[in-house]
Design a protein around this motif. Structure first.
Motif, PDB file in Angstrom:
ATOM      1  N   GLN A  41       0.837  -1.204   0.000  1.00  0.00           N
ATOM      2  CA  GLN A  41       0.000   0.000   0.000  1.00  0.00           C
ATOM      3  C   GLN A  41       0.872   1.253   0.000  1.00  0.00           C
ATOM      4  N   LYS A  45       0.632   4.071  -2.842  1.00  0.00           N
ATOM      5  CA  LYS A  45       0.280   5.444  -2.492  1.00  0.00           C
ATOM      6  C   LYS A  45       1.500   6.359  -2.420  1.00  0.00           C
ATOM      7  N   ASN A  47       3.888   6.412  -0.217  1.00  0.00           N
ATOM      8  CA  ASN A  47       3.991   6.875   1.164  1.00  0.00           C
ATOM      9  C   ASN A  47       5.145   6.131   1.838  1.00  0.00           C
ATOM     10  N   ARG A  49       6.320   6.401   4.858  1.00  0.00           N
ATOM     11  CA  ARG A  49       6.032   5.997   6.240  1.00  0.00           C
ATOM     12  C   ARG A  49       5.435   4.589   6.273  1.00  0.00           C
ATOM     13  N   TYR A  82      -2.145   2.760  11.667  1.00  0.00           N
ATOM     14  CA  TYR A  82      -3.556   3.141  11.685  1.00  0.00           C
ATOM     15  C   TYR A  82      -3.721   4.635  11.965  1.00  0.00           C
ATOM     16  N   TYR A  83      -2.890   5.149  12.873  1.00  0.00           N
ATOM     17  CA  TYR A  83      -2.954   6.566  13.240  1.00  0.00           C
ATOM     18  C   TYR A  83      -2.658   7.456  12.044  1.00  0.00           C
ATOM     19  N   TRP A  84      -1.731   7.069  11.189  1.00  0.00           N
ATOM     20  CA  TRP A  84      -1.335   7.887  10.049  1.00  0.00           C
ATOM     21  C   TRP A  84      -2.080   7.530   8.758  1.00  0.00           C
ATOM     22  N   TRP A  85      -3.020   6.573   8.823  1.00  0.00           N
ATOM     23  CA  TRP A  85      -3.746   6.166   7.625  1.00  0.00           C
ATOM     24  C   TRP A  85      -4.645   7.313   7.158  1.00  0.00           C
ATOM     25  N   ASP A  86      -4.692   7.540   5.861  1.00  0.00           N
ATOM     26  CA  ASP A  86      -5.490   8.656   5.286  1.00  0.00           C
ATOM     27  C   ASP A  86      -6.960   8.341   5.315  1.00  0.00           C
TER      28      ASP A  86
END
Length: 86
Positions: A41, A45, A47, A49, A82-86
Motif C-alpha cells: 500500500q 500510495k 507513502n 512511512r 492506523y494513526y497515520w492512515w489517510d
C-alpha cells in the motif's frame, strides 16, 4: 560433507534461547502478512512511512523474543500505521 566437517557438533543450541511456541509463530506470520500488505500500500500510495512500517512489521519477529513482545511490538506498529492512515 558431514556434521563433523562443518563443526556442527559444537553448536551451543541450548544457549540460543529460541522460543517456538504457537503464539509466537502466529504473531510472526500475522504481522508479517500485515507488513507485506502495508508495504505494498505504501508503494502504491507513494507513502514512505507505510513502506518503512511495513518493512519493520516483516522484520521485527526475527529480532524480538517471546510471544508477549511479539504481540506488543506488532500492535504498536499497527497502531502507528492506523494513526497515520489517510
Amino acid at each position: 560433507m558431514d556434521s563433523e566437517e562443518l563443526g556442527l557438533e559444537n553448536l551451543p543450541l541450548d544457549q540460543l534461547n529460541l522460543s517456538f511456541d504457537m503464539w509466537t509463530i502466529v504473531a510472526g506470520l500475522l504481522f508479517s502478512l500485515i507488513g507485506w500488505w502495508l508495504f505494498r500500500q505504501g508503494k502504491k500510495k507513494e507513502n514512505k512511512r507505510f513502506r518503512y512500517v511495513g518493512i519493520l512489521l516483516m522484520v521485527y519477529p526475527y529480532v524480538v523474543q517471546g510471544a508477549f513482545w511479539n504481540w506488543t511490538v506488532g500492535l504498536i506498529l499497527c497502531g502507528y500505521a492506523y494513526y497515520w492512515w489517510d
